[in-house]
Design an enzyme around this catalytic site. Structure first.
Site, PDB file in Angstrom:
ATOM      1  N   TYR A  52      -4.090   0.126   9.827  1.00  0.00           N
ATOM      2  CA  TYR A  52      -3.829  -0.306   8.454  1.00  0.00           C
ATOM      3  C   TYR A  52      -2.401   0.044   8.046  1.00  0.00           C
ATOM      4  CZ  TYR A  52      -4.861  -0.999   3.462  1.00  0.00           C
ATOM      5  OH  TYR A  52      -4.873  -1.437   2.154  1.00  0.00           O
ATOM      6  N   SER A  95       0.850  -1.193   0.000  1.00  0.00           N
ATOM      7  CA  SER A  95       0.000   0.000   0.000  1.00  0.00           C
ATOM      8  C   SER A  95       0.885   1.242   0.000  1.00  0.00           C
ATOM      9  CB  SER A  95      -0.876  -0.022   1.259  1.00  0.00           C
ATOM     10  OG  SER A  95      -1.451   1.224   1.543  1.00  0.00           O
TER      11      SER A  95
END
Length: 277
Positions: free
Chosen positions: A173, A160
């Site tokens: 996250y 990510s």
């Protein structure tokens, strides 16, 4: 047992990994679709079948070792031994996001006026870390062992923008995705003697059902978050799932990428190149 073109895709019911799974099937891979939601997996399975491909849906909790082991047994019995593993399961939860980008005194009151770090639900916070980190580690552990027996295989993890930068609001996250980048590099070095290449793809901002709620208001207008993301993305748009396929296909190709292991490839419309200043 001879290794054939068998791909295992976790999170295969999702927007990004369903496209990956369908593209692998188009190339002749027999694809095992893993995820917690059988209904979503079966939609992808039917789409692959309708296009002439082969796929099976295997409901799996990738953060649970016994569940992953059980999935492996089904896959080996029905398809064969995994030669490509795409670790795409993960995601975030709204309850793990703050609604402020910095400390606000009101979060100490815990009256619901501000959702900051100090009034997040730590059980949800932990679950986001677990599904993203252990949800990548455990399939690599279970399926990677069989790859190692046969001295070949490819693992692609999904990283990510959070793997490179701590983005606001998404602490859990961010921890998880930073960990996935580090784990991908560690595992690549570890498994190189076994003939297994490990890399990661780091998508920029792509839309799925969850992110649409963050990026768009009910009237279809962009939220402040979306405007900020696009303002930092030189191409001024969100990514499309199909735009990950070229990177995936390069990384799984032993001729094109046989000397490529331990890298994290951003597919981000230039997001990381823009300091925002």
């Amino acid at each position: 047992m001879e290794i054939q073109k068998i791909a295992v895709v976790t999170g295969a019911g999702g927007t990004l990994c369903s496209e990956m799974a369908k593209d692998l099937a188009r190339q002749g891979y027999h694809v095992a679709l893993l995820g917690r939601n059988l209904d979503k997996l079966q939609i992808v399975e039917k789409q692959i079948g309708a296009a002439g491909g082969v796929a099976i849906s295997v409901p799996t909790d990738v953060a649970n070792e016994e569940s992953v082991r059980a999935a492996k047994e089904v896959i080996q019995r029905e398809l064969g031994i995994c030669s490509v593993l795409i670790n795409g399961a993960g995601g975030n939860q709204m309850e793990a996001l703050t609604n402020t980008t910095e400390f606000d005194e009101r979060e100490l009151l815990d009256d619901g006026s501000v959702k900051g770090f100090f009034n997040l639900n730590m059980d949800v916070f932990q679950s986001v870390i677990d599904v993203n980190t252990m949800g990548t580690v455990l399939p690599s552990f279970v399926f990677g062992k069989e790859m190692a027996r046969h001295k070949r295989g490819v693992i692609i993890n999904i990283a990510s923008m959070n793997s490179f930068r701590p983005l606001t609001k998404v602490g859990a996250y961010g921890i998880a995705k930073a960990g996935i980048a580090n784990f991908s590099q560690w595992l690549a070095a570890y498994l190189a003697p076994a003939g297994i290449r490990v890399n990661a793809i780091a998508p920029g901002f792509f839309l799925n059902d969850r992110s649409r709620k963050i990026m768009f208001n009910e009237d279809g207008s962009k939220t402040a978050r979306a405007e900020s993301v696009l303002g930092h993305t030189p191409q001024k748009r969100f990514g499309e799932a199909a735009e990950l396929l070229g990177c995936m296909n390069w990384l799984i190709n032993d001729d094109a990428a046989g000397f490529v292991t331990g890298i994290i490839v951003p597919v981000d419309g230039g997001f990381l190149s823009n300091a925002g200043v």
